[in-house]
Design a protein around this motif. Structure first.
Motif, PDB file in Angstrom:
ATOM      1  N   SER A 150    -157.354 120.448  49.259  1.00 59.97           N
ATOM      2  CA  SER A 150    -158.172 119.586  48.404  1.00 59.97           C
ATOM      3  C   SER A 150    -158.870 118.515  49.211  1.00 59.97           C
ATOM      4  N   ILE A 151    -160.137 118.246  48.838  1.00 60.42           N
ATOM      5  CA  ILE A 151    -160.903 117.196  49.530  1.00 60.42           C
ATOM      6  C   ILE A 151    -160.677 115.842  48.853  1.00 60.42           C
ATOM      7  N   ASN A 152    -160.010 115.845  47.719  1.00 57.36           N
ATOM      8  CA  ASN A 152    -159.735 114.601  47.004  1.00 57.36           C
ATOM      9  C   ASN A 152    -158.451 113.968  47.517  1.00 57.36           C
ATOM     10  N   ASP A 153    -158.197 112.744  47.099  1.00 53.46           N
ATOM     11  CA  ASP A 153    -156.961 112.057  47.451  1.00 53.46           C
ATOM     12  C   ASP A 153    -155.849 112.596  46.552  1.00 53.46           C
ATOM     13  N   VAL A 154    -154.968 113.414  47.117  1.00 52.09           N
ATOM     14  CA  VAL A 154    -153.947 114.080  46.305  1.00 52.09           C
ATOM     15  C   VAL A 154    -152.533 113.717  46.768  1.00 52.09           C
ATOM     16  N   GLN A 155    -152.427 112.703  47.623  1.00 51.91           N
ATOM     17  CA  GLN A 155    -151.118 112.397  48.186  1.00 51.91           C
ATOM     18  C   GLN A 155    -150.095 112.012  47.123  1.00 51.91           C
ATOM     19  N   ASP A 156    -150.558 111.361  46.051  1.00 51.58           N
ATOM     20  CA  ASP A 156    -149.612 110.885  45.038  1.00 51.58           C
ATOM     21  C   ASP A 156    -149.399 111.893  43.908  1.00 51.58           C
ATOM     22  N   VAL A 157    -150.054 113.045  43.964  1.00 54.91           N
ATOM     23  CA  VAL A 157    -149.910 114.057  42.912  1.00 54.91           C
ATOM     24  C   VAL A 157    -148.669 114.894  43.177  1.00 54.91           C
ATOM     25  N   LYS A 158    -147.809 114.997  42.174  1.00 55.41           N
ATOM     26  CA  LYS A 158    -146.581 115.785  42.286  1.00 55.41           C
ATOM     27  C   LYS A 158    -146.627 116.958  41.305  1.00 55.41           C
ATOM     28  N   LEU A 159    -145.692 117.864  41.448  1.00 57.34           N
ATOM     29  CA  LEU A 159    -145.498 118.975  40.514  1.00 57.34           C
ATOM     30  C   LEU A 159    -144.162 118.781  39.822  1.00 57.34           C
ATOM     31  N   VAL A 160    -144.185 118.718  38.489  1.00 56.59           N
ATOM     32  CA  VAL A 160    -142.967 118.565  37.701  1.00 56.59           C
ATOM     33  C   VAL A 160    -142.655 119.889  37.021  1.00 56.59           C
ATOM     34  N   ILE A 161    -141.471 120.411  37.280  1.00 55.56           N
ATOM     35  CA  ILE A 161    -140.992 121.631  36.643  1.00 55.56           C
ATOM     36  C   ILE A 161    -139.907 121.216  35.661  1.00 55.56           C
ATOM     37  N   ALA A 162    -140.279 121.215  34.387  1.00 50.53           N
ATOM     38  CA  ALA A 162    -139.412 120.681  33.342  1.00 50.53           C
ATOM     39  C   ALA A 162    -138.783 121.825  32.550  1.00 50.53           C
ATOM     40  N   GLY A 163    -137.479 121.907  32.574  1.00 54.36           N
ATOM     41  CA  GLY A 163    -136.786 122.950  31.826  1.00 54.36           C
ATOM     42  C   GLY A 163    -135.462 123.289  32.462  1.00 54.36           C
ATOM     43  N   LYS A 164    -134.601 123.894  31.667  1.00 53.29           N
ATOM     44  CA  LYS A 164    -133.271 124.236  32.154  1.00 53.29           C
ATOM     45  C   LYS A 164    -133.312 125.466  33.051  1.00 53.29           C
ATOM     46  N   LYS A 165    -132.331 125.581  33.910  1.00 55.05           N
ATOM     47  CA  LYS A 165    -132.177 126.770  34.737  1.00 55.05           C
ATOM     48  C   LYS A 165    -131.761 127.951  33.860  1.00 55.05           C
ATOM     49  N   GLY A 166    -132.461 129.049  34.021  1.00 52.41           N
ATOM     50  CA  GLY A 166    -132.122 130.249  33.282  1.00 52.41           C
ATOM     51  C   GLY A 166    -131.333 131.219  34.143  1.00 52.41           C
ATOM     52  N   TRP A 167    -132.041 132.062  34.896  1.00 49.70           N
ATOM     53  CA  TRP A 167    -131.385 133.061  35.732  1.00 49.70           C
ATOM     54  C   TRP A 167    -132.338 133.459  36.859  1.00 49.70           C
ATOM     55  N   LEU A 168    -131.774 133.959  37.925  1.00 48.73           N
ATOM     56  CA  LEU A 168    -132.535 134.449  39.071  1.00 48.73           C
ATOM     57  C   LEU A 168    -133.562 133.426  39.566  1.00 48.73           C
ATOM     58  N   TYR A 169    -133.098 132.183  39.662  1.00 46.50           N
ATOM     59  CA  TYR A 169    -134.002 131.097  40.056  1.00 46.50           C
ATOM     60  C   TYR A 169    -133.827 130.677  41.520  1.00 46.50           C
ATOM     61  N   GLU A 170    -132.881 131.293  42.235  1.00 46.61           N
ATOM     62  CA  GLU A 170    -132.586 130.859  43.601  1.00 46.61           C
ATOM     63  C   GLU A 170    -133.797 130.953  44.519  1.00 46.61           C
ATOM     64  N   SER A 171    -134.598 132.028  44.365  1.00 50.39           N
ATOM     65  CA  SER A 171    -135.754 132.214  45.244  1.00 50.39           C
ATOM     66  C   SER A 171    -136.792 131.116  45.047  1.00 50.39           C
ATOM     67  N   LEU A 172    -136.851 130.540  43.836  1.00 46.65           N
ATOM     68  CA  LEU A 172    -137.791 129.446  43.584  1.00 46.65           C
ATOM     69  C   LEU A 172    -137.443 128.234  44.437  1.00 46.65           C
ATOM     70  N   PHE A 173    -136.185 127.867  44.453  1.00 48.62           N
ATOM     71  CA  PHE A 173    -135.763 126.712  45.249  1.00 48.62           C
ATOM     72  C   PHE A 173    -135.940 126.994  46.740  1.00 48.62           C
ATOM     73  N   GLU A 174    -135.715 128.239  47.140  1.00 48.84           N
ATOM     74  CA  GLU A 174    -135.938 128.609  48.546  1.00 48.84           C
ATOM     75  C   GLU A 174    -137.411 128.499  48.908  1.00 48.84           C
ATOM     76  N   ARG A 175    -138.284 128.868  47.956  1.00 50.65           N
ATOM     77  CA  ARG A 175    -139.718 128.795  48.215  1.00 50.65           C
ATOM     78  C   ARG A 175    -140.168 127.343  48.363  1.00 50.65           C
ATOM     79  N   VAL A 176    -139.673 126.477  47.508  1.00 47.99           N
ATOM     80  CA  VAL A 176    -140.003 125.048  47.610  1.00 47.99           C
ATOM     81  C   VAL A 176    -139.591 124.500  48.968  1.00 47.99           C
ATOM     82  N   LYS A 177    -138.407 124.884  49.406  1.00 47.22           N
ATOM     83  CA  LYS A 177    -137.898 124.416  50.703  1.00 47.22           C
ATOM     84  C   LYS A 177    -138.721 124.963  51.850  1.00 47.22           C
ATOM     85  N   LYS A 178    -139.069 126.250  51.783  1.00 51.63           N
ATOM     86  CA  LYS A 178    -139.828 126.881  52.866  1.00 51.63           C
ATOM     87  C   LYS A 178    -141.202 126.241  53.031  1.00 51.63           C
TER      88      LYS A 178
END
Length: 383
Positions: A229-257
């Motif tokens: 992005s060419i805009n100032d995006v340093q303060d923009v975050k992503l909020v994932i709101a909701g309970k853990k269901g199933w088979l979510y481990e790869s999501l957390f691994e992706r965030v970390k990677k």
């Protein structure tokens, strides 16, 4: 008319099926010629029915001697009929969660919300997948009417499971527009922000964390957005709101990677009363699901006055109409471009928000309950 509603999905933290069940039940109780009862398994009275059933004033029949999951495993071997567990004669029993138990008296209405179990079985919790695939054929056969929640799922039922079209009734979910457009005071905003650790500027996903919701694509698009992005995006975050269901481990691994641990916020389960504020304070709602029977969060976001990015597959175009940015669920670049557009000052986004306000008017819980009431009337008239 004696109508019995299966209220099992309403217990504890309600998912989409629980919300659908609860909202229809709450409005059906206003029909004076309906004598409604609710059926619940509440083993050893472990659930707080006062909390879970708030607003449902009709009688509830509970079975406290047998857990629901135990009953599901044993029902083909138990000699007792389902109706006798609740000791209440009924004309129609309405099941809201795909499956109809064996040995049930009277007319039966069954809700089949989607065909994830057939089209995307790899995205499902194994226990739930087993439950549905084992009993779906009997449940379709036993039902006098099948309720589904979109034209998309109706087509799937006819095409993949050969359900006769005349046996299916579409009853859309709704959205309480007034609740999601409510104007909150600053103290309420601060309270919810602190409760869920929300940043000042954020993109939002709201829903259960499970593979079908395609949240990894949101994370990857967010990474691309921040990177290019060419805009100032340093303060923009992503909020994932909701309970853990199933088979979510790869999501957390992706965030970390992607080194996004400080950029992605997981709130866990969100209380119903807090949802409108979380939507309203977001800059954009991102929901590129692989497959949906409907997609209530899209309407909730539109009613809250924020732009929506969603998928161009299954029922989602039917729900969103022309009031969202539509992308392929695996089009990471397209999702990222949508993020950039929504986070800018584009006048087209303002118009899209206005179209969203108009779109939600097509989906009303009161009208849905009225349609369900007429289904009951017709079913007993044909008896």
């Amino acid at each position: 008319m004696n109508i019995s509603l299966e209220l099992q999905p309403c217990l504890k933290n309600k998912s989409g099926i629980g919300v659908y069940t609860y909202e229809l039940a709450k409005r059906l109780q206003s029909y004076e010629d309906l004598r409604i009862t609710g059926n619940l398994f509440n083993f050893l009275n472990r659930n707080d029915l006062v909390r879970d059933m708030e607003g449902l004033e009709f009688n509830k029949n509970t079975c406290s001697t047998l857990p629901y999951r135990g009953y599901c495993k044993l029902w083909n071997h138990l000699p007792i009929k389902y109706n006798h567990l609740f000791k209440q004669p009924v004309d129609i029993t309405h099941f809201f969660n795909f499956i109809v138990p064996p040995r049930i008296e009277g007319k039966v209405v069954n809700c089949i919300h989607d065909l994830t179990f057939l089209l995307y079985p790899e995205t499902m919790d194994e226990r739930n997948l087993t439950r549905i695939t084992r009993d779906i054929a009997y449940s379709i056969e036993r039902a006098d009417k099948i309720v589904t929640i979109s034209k998309s799922t109706e087509r799937d039922l006819i095409h993949y499971l050969n359900v006769p079209a005349e046996k299916i009734e579409i009853i859309y979910p709704g959205v309480d527009s007034e609740r999601f457009r409510h104007v909150y005071i600053q103290e309420e905003k601060v309270h919810v922000s602190q409760k869920y650790h929300l940043p000042k500027r954020y993109m939002l996903y709201m829903g259960t964390i499970e593979p079908r919701k395609n949240i990894e694509s949101i994370v990857e698009a967010f990474y691309l957005y921040k990177k290019e992005s060419i805009n100032d995006v340093q303060d923009v975050k992503l909020v994932i709101a909701g309970k853990k269901g199933w088979l979510y481990e790869s999501l957390f691994e992706r965030v970390k990677k992607l080194n996004l641990e400080d950029e992605v916020i997981f709130t866990d389960y969100v209380d119903e009363q807090d949802k409108p504020l979380i939507y309203q304070m977001a800059s954009v709602f991102v929901f590129p699901s692989l497959y949906e029977g409907f997609g209530i969060p899209i309407l909730e976001a539109m009613a809250s006055g924020i732009p929506v990015i969603t998928s161009n597959v299954s029922s989602l175009p039917e729900v969103a109409g022309e009031a969202a940015i539509m992308v392929g669920p695996k089009d990471i670049i397209g999702i990222a471009k949508g993020m950039t557009k929504c986070m800018g000052q584009d006048d087209n986004i303002k118009e899209m928000i206005e179209r969203g306000y108009r779109q939600v008017q097509f989906f009303n819980w009161g009208e849905s309950a009225y349609k369900l009431y007429n289904l009951y009337v017709d079913l007993l008239r044909d008896n």
